[in-house]
Design a protein around this motif. Structure first.
Motif, PDB file in Angstrom:
ATOM      1  N   ALA A 120      -3.714  -5.527   5.046  1.00 15.94           N
ATOM      2  CA  ALA A 120      -4.430  -4.946   6.181  1.00 15.94           C
ATOM      3  C   ALA A 120      -4.418  -3.423   6.112  1.00 15.94           C
ATOM      4  O   ALA A 120      -3.523  -2.807   5.522  1.00 15.94           O
ATOM      5  CB  ALA A 120      -3.799  -5.414   7.485  1.00 15.94           C
ATOM      6  N   ASP A 121      -5.439  -2.828   6.715  1.00 16.72           N
ATOM      7  CA  ASP A 121      -5.476  -1.374   6.837  1.00 16.72           C
ATOM      8  C   ASP A 121      -4.535  -0.937   7.962  1.00 16.72           C
ATOM      9  O   ASP A 121      -3.913  -1.759   8.633  1.00 16.72           O
ATOM     10  CB  ASP A 121      -6.901  -0.903   7.130  1.00 16.72           C
ATOM     11  CG  ASP A 121      -7.826  -1.143   5.942  1.00 16.72           C
ATOM     12  OD1 ASP A 121      -7.322  -1.105   4.800  1.00 16.72           O
ATOM     13  OD2 ASP A 121      -9.024  -1.377   6.170  1.00 16.72           O
ATOM     14  N   GLY A 122      -4.468   0.346   8.179  1.00 16.52           N
ATOM     15  CA  GLY A 122      -3.628   0.861   9.250  1.00 16.52           C
ATOM     16  C   GLY A 122      -2.307   1.374   8.726  1.00 16.52           C
ATOM     17  O   GLY A 122      -2.057   1.459   7.517  1.00 16.52           O
ATOM     18  N   ASP A 123      -1.421   1.729   9.665  1.00 12.66           N
ATOM     19  CA  ASP A 123      -0.116   2.259   9.300  1.00 12.66           C
ATOM     20  C   ASP A 123       0.712   1.201   8.597  1.00 12.66           C
ATOM     21  O   ASP A 123       0.612   0.004   8.888  1.00 12.66           O
ATOM     22  CB  ASP A 123       0.629   2.747  10.542  1.00 12.66           C
ATOM     23  CG  ASP A 123      -0.056   3.947  11.179  1.00 12.66           C
ATOM     24  OD1 ASP A 123      -0.774   4.669  10.449  1.00 12.66           O
ATOM     25  OD2 ASP A 123       0.111   4.142  12.405  1.00 12.66           O
ATOM     26  N   LEU A 124       1.552   1.656   7.686  1.00  8.91           N
ATOM     27  CA  LEU A 124       2.434   0.760   6.971  1.00  8.91           C
ATOM     28  C   LEU A 124       3.480   0.190   7.916  1.00  8.91           C
ATOM     29  O   LEU A 124       3.909   0.860   8.862  1.00  8.91           O
ATOM     30  CB  LEU A 124       3.123   1.501   5.825  1.00  8.91           C
ATOM     31  CG  LEU A 124       3.798   0.669   4.731  1.00  8.91           C
ATOM     32  CD1 LEU A 124       2.793  -0.260   4.060  1.00  8.91           C
ATOM     33  CD2 LEU A 124       4.426   1.592   3.692  1.00  8.91           C
ATOM     34  N   ALA A 125       3.872  -1.074   7.691  1.00  8.60           N
ATOM     35  CA  ALA A 125       4.824  -1.761   8.570  1.00  8.60           C
ATOM     36  C   ALA A 125       6.083  -0.924   8.757  1.00  8.60           C
ATOM     37  O   ALA A 125       6.631  -0.376   7.800  1.00  8.60           O
ATOM     38  CB  ALA A 125       5.176  -3.120   7.986  1.00  8.60           C
ATOM     39  N   GLY A 126       6.554  -0.844   9.999  1.00  5.55           N
ATOM     40  CA  GLY A 126       7.780  -0.135  10.298  1.00  5.55           C
ATOM     41  C   GLY A 126       7.575   1.282  10.764  1.00  5.55           C
ATOM     42  O   GLY A 126       8.353   1.818  11.547  1.00  5.55           O
ATOM     43  N   GLY A 127       6.520   1.920  10.269  1.00  5.12           N
ATOM     44  CA  GLY A 127       6.200   3.258  10.735  1.00  5.12           C
ATOM     45  C   GLY A 127       7.129   4.347  10.240  1.00  5.12           C
ATOM     46  O   GLY A 127       7.056   5.481  10.701  1.00  5.12           O
ATOM     47  N   GLY A 128       8.043   4.056   9.301  1.00  2.00           N
ATOM     48  CA  GLY A 128       8.954   5.079   8.792  1.00  2.00           C
ATOM     49  C   GLY A 128       8.347   5.835   7.633  1.00  2.00           C
ATOM     50  O   GLY A 128       7.166   5.707   7.309  1.00  2.00           O
ATOM     51  N   GLY A 129       9.181   6.645   6.964  1.00  2.00           N
ATOM     52  CA  GLY A 129       8.708   7.382   5.817  1.00  2.00           C
ATOM     53  C   GLY A 129       8.427   6.463   4.640  1.00  2.00           C
ATOM     54  O   GLY A 129       8.987   5.378   4.527  1.00  2.00           O
ATOM     55  N   HIS A 130       7.550   6.893   3.753  1.00  2.00           N
ATOM     56  CA  HIS A 130       7.228   6.104   2.577  1.00  2.00           C
ATOM     57  C   HIS A 130       6.855   7.033   1.427  1.00  2.00           C
ATOM     58  O   HIS A 130       6.614   8.232   1.625  1.00  2.00           O
ATOM     59  CB  HIS A 130       6.087   5.132   2.881  1.00  2.00           C
ATOM     60  CG  HIS A 130       4.757   5.796   3.075  1.00  2.00           C
ATOM     61  ND1 HIS A 130       4.368   6.344   4.269  1.00  2.00           N
ATOM     62  CD2 HIS A 130       3.724   6.007   2.207  1.00  2.00           C
ATOM     63  CE1 HIS A 130       3.157   6.859   4.155  1.00  2.00           C
ATOM     64  NE2 HIS A 130       2.738   6.678   2.913  1.00  2.00           N
ATOM     65  N   VAL A 131       6.791   6.471   0.225  1.00  2.00           N
ATOM     66  CA  VAL A 131       6.308   7.219  -0.935  1.00  2.00           C
ATOM     67  C   VAL A 131       5.074   6.519  -1.466  1.00  2.00           C
ATOM     68  O   VAL A 131       4.938   5.300  -1.361  1.00  2.00           O
ATOM     69  CB  VAL A 131       7.379   7.332  -2.040  1.00  2.00           C
ATOM     70  CG1 VAL A 131       8.586   8.085  -1.544  1.00  2.00           C
ATOM     71  CG2 VAL A 131       7.780   5.951  -2.563  1.00  2.00           C
ATOM     72  N   SER A 132       4.153   7.294  -2.017  1.00  2.00           N
ATOM     73  CA  SER A 132       2.916   6.773  -2.582  1.00  2.00           C
ATOM     74  C   SER A 132       2.939   6.962  -4.093  1.00  2.00           C
ATOM     75  O   SER A 132       3.287   8.055  -4.581  1.00  2.00           O
ATOM     76  CB  SER A 132       1.696   7.486  -1.979  1.00  2.00           C
ATOM     77  OG  SER A 132       1.634   7.257  -0.581  1.00  2.00           O
ATOM     78  N   VAL A 133       2.553   5.915  -4.805  1.00  2.00           N
ATOM     79  CA  VAL A 133       2.538   5.944  -6.265  1.00  2.00           C
ATOM     80  C   VAL A 133       1.219   5.336  -6.743  1.00  2.00           C
ATOM     81  O   VAL A 133       1.078   4.114  -6.833  1.00  2.00           O
ATOM     82  CB  VAL A 133       3.717   5.164  -6.873  1.00  2.00           C
ATOM     83  CG1 VAL A 133       3.747   5.346  -8.390  1.00  2.00           C
ATOM     84  CG2 VAL A 133       5.032   5.569  -6.252  1.00  2.00           C
ATOM     85  N   ARG A 134       0.227   6.160  -6.980  1.00  2.00           N
ATOM     86  CA  ARG A 134      -1.054   5.729  -7.548  1.00  2.00           C
ATOM     87  C   ARG A 134      -1.604   4.492  -6.836  1.00  2.00           C
ATOM     88  O   ARG A 134      -1.922   3.483  -7.455  1.00  2.00           O
ATOM     89  CB  ARG A 134      -0.894   5.465  -9.045  1.00  2.00           C
ATOM     90  CG  ARG A 134      -0.542   6.710  -9.831  1.00  2.00           C
ATOM     91  CD  ARG A 134      -0.243   6.445 -11.277  1.00  2.00           C
ATOM     92  NE  ARG A 134      -1.418   5.963 -12.007  1.00  2.00           N
ATOM     93  CZ  ARG A 134      -1.446   5.800 -13.338  1.00  2.00           C
ATOM     94  NH1 ARG A 134      -0.361   6.079 -14.060  1.00  2.00           N
ATOM     95  NH2 ARG A 134      -2.530   5.354 -13.930  1.00  2.00           N
ATOM     96  N   GLY A 135      -1.714   4.568  -5.539  1.00  2.00           N
ATOM     97  CA  GLY A 135      -2.263   3.475  -4.759  1.00  2.00           C
ATOM     98  C   GLY A 135      -1.233   2.573  -4.117  1.00  2.00           C
ATOM     99  O   GLY A 135      -1.544   1.839  -3.180  1.00  2.00           O
TER     100      GLY A 135
END
Length: 553
Positions: free
Chosen positions: A358-373
């Motif tokens: 699903a689109d939208g914010d990632l589950a949990g709403g905490g910090g995250h890292v992005s790696v090529r998608g």
């Protein structure tokens, strides 16, 4: 004196010599003419070339596509799972990729043990009466060995990927198809082949690790039966049986008796844990329906016997209108029920595999890292994104479950998964999540650190380390120690930067970062000292331990 090759311990040499001696004894007493002639009647030069071609292809996927050549024990797996019909790469590769070296070796051994039986039943030489060799592509032994048999394997693999529940990975569905095909022709030999496979696994283990020492220690694991892809195995087995029945009936081949089929299917089903019917309840809780599963295996064996061994006579004789039931032969009834069973098992996978991230914010709403998608984070008690959106309730269980752990999402690939469960990270403290695609891989390090508030639970935070970045993905709620010192309550809190102590008296409170090892800090009228990861509160002559650093296995 026996010369031992460099780097090859004497235990491995002993194993290899024992196998060589056993083979030499068999050759000396039985000779080779009979079994070689038997193999040559079905195989080109007596070799199951189709099986060897399949083995090479599966190994190639692991070594090259999944980067197993560089990381034998830690291949890239996430992009090669069957996530969704909207992600063709995963659907095309899932049946031929594997989650690790042990998974790969187990399926390669299973293929080596069972595929030759299926290939022998198929044969490299045409067997229908009046058919000449080399008169068409399908009568060409080399096409049958190197093209037709591997092509059928690819087709079965795509079928098991397309109709398996959830993001499956592994060749085991096709291995079960080999077994199903072989059970139609050689039910007892199939059970023997399973035993041969176990022996080969033991041989591999003895050569790889001749001496094993173990001691009692804490460990984290899910129930073994919760790791069995029972639905994927079942549809592979059914597909193999249906193909075997079709071939046997089309060519008019001899078929085994009902007693041999029932015995073979039951023994195979029990040995391969087809009775392990379970349900995921959520929160790392699983339910095993063992009695129901065993009853299903026995009934399934009877159904296969009806399909394979029954005659072409009508199920019911109706003298007044014989044509009406002429086509309903007894075996066709069993085949129809098997088809319905296959559809019933495969059908629920369609709506599941039509979903996507699903689109939208990632589950949990905490910090995250992005790696090529890819997006990697940590969350607790969030809806499991890979469970069907249509809630189904049966036997008190439901498909609506929550999950906790390291979450990986890729909206372009339709991926959403709990890559590492909360319980496993609690146990290990650190882990790595490998993401990637064709020709590339990256790793994100996940670290959990925490403090146990004595008598009040654990406070922790989870950080993600990637490309020089250190991101706090989650901080747990504070926990209060049950100790009261000079009328003051002490709590431990997690922050994005670390941990701190909170001292409260009435409606007043004071906070301060957790003191470093062998240091002392003053907070809210109390002194706190850190002695090798244990926090003591000091007030006059009173000393009370209020927290200790969390430890991991």
């Amino acid at each position: 004196m026996v010369a031992v090759p460099d780097g090859l311990p004497i235990q491995q040499v002993a194993v290899l010599l024992s196998v060589a001696v056993a083979l030499a004894v068999v050759y000396r007493l039985d000779g080779d003419a009979e079994w070689v002639a038997t193999l040559r009647r079905r195989f080109v030069m007596g070799v199951p070339w189709g099986t060897l071609t399949v083995l090479a292809g599966v190994l190639g996927v692991y070594l090259l596509l999944q980067d197993g050549l560089s990381h034998w024990y830690r291949p890239v797996t996430i992009p090669f799972r069957a996530w969704s019909y909207f992600y063709p790469l995963g659907m095309a590769t899932a049946a031929f990729a594997h989650s690790g070296a042990g998974h790969l070796v187990g399926n390669l051994v299973g293929t080596l043990a069972l595929a030759p039986l299926a290939e022998y039943a198929w044969g490299h030489f045409p067997r229908r009466r009046g058919t000449q060799t080399f008169t068409s592509p399908l009568t060409n032994p080399y096409v049958r060995a190197f093209v037709a048999f591997p092509a059928a394997v690819v087709g079965i693999g795509l079928f098991t990927s397309a109709f398996a529940l959830g993001p499956v990975i592994g060749f085991s569905g096709v291995v079960f198809a080999f077994a199903g095909f072989a059970l139609v022709y050689y039910p007892i030999a199939t059970v023997v082949a399973v035993a041969v496979g176990n022996a080969l696994r033991t041989l591999y283990g003895a050569l790889r690790q001749p001496v094993v020492s173990a001691s009692a220690s804490p460990s984290y694991s899910t129930p073994w039966w919760a790791d069995v892809a029972i639905q994927g195995h079942a549809i592979g087995l059914l597909a193999g049986i249906l193909l075997g029945v079709w071939l046997a009936r089309t060519r008019g081949d001899d078929r085994p008796s009902a007693s041999r089929i029932v015995a073979g299917v039951v023994l195979f089903g029990v040995a391969q844990s087809l009775w392990a019917v379970y349900w995921y309840r959520g929160g790392e809780t699983y339910v095993l329906f063992r009695a129901v599963g065993l009853a299903l295996v026995v009934l399934f064996a009877a159904l296969v016997a009806v399909t394979v061994a029954a005659s072409d006579r009508p199920l019911v004789a109706v003298p007044e209108n014989p044509r009406a039931v002429r086509a309903v032969a007894r075996w066709r009834v069993g085949a129809t029920v098997l088809l319905l069973c296959t559809a019933a098992l495969a059908g629920p996978a369609v709506p599941v595999n039509l979903t996507t991230a699903a689109d939208g914010d990632l589950a949990g709403g905490g910090g995250h890292v992005s790696v090529r998608g890819y997006e990697v984070t940590y969350a607790e008690d969030v809806p499991d994104g890979m469970v069907s959106v249509v809630d189904v309730e049966a036997f008190g269980e439901t498909t609506r479950v929550n999950t906790s752990g390291v979450i990986v999402r890729n909206r372009d690939r339709g991926i959403w998964m709990t890559a590492v469960s909360k319980g496993r990270l609690d146990f290990t403290g650190t882990t790595r999540v490998h993401v990637g695609g064709v020709g590339w891989r990256e790793s994100v390090r996940v670290e959990r650190t925490g403090w146990d508030a004595i008598g009040g639970g654990t406070v922790y935070r989870v950080r993600l380390v990637y490309a020089g970045r250190n991101v706090t993905a989650y901080t747990s709620p504070p926990a209060a120690s049950d100790a009261v010192i000079a009328g003051r309550n002490v709590s431990v809190e997690a922050t994005t930067d670390g941990f701190r102590l909170n001292v409260s008296l009435g409606n007043r409170s004071a906070t301060h970062p957790m003191p470093a090892v062998n240091e002392t800090s003053s907070v809210g009228g109390l002194e706190f000292t850190n002695v090798d990861g244990r926090i003591y509160a000091l007030s006059g002559s009173t000393q009370v331990r209020v927290a200790r650093r969390e430890t991991y296995e």
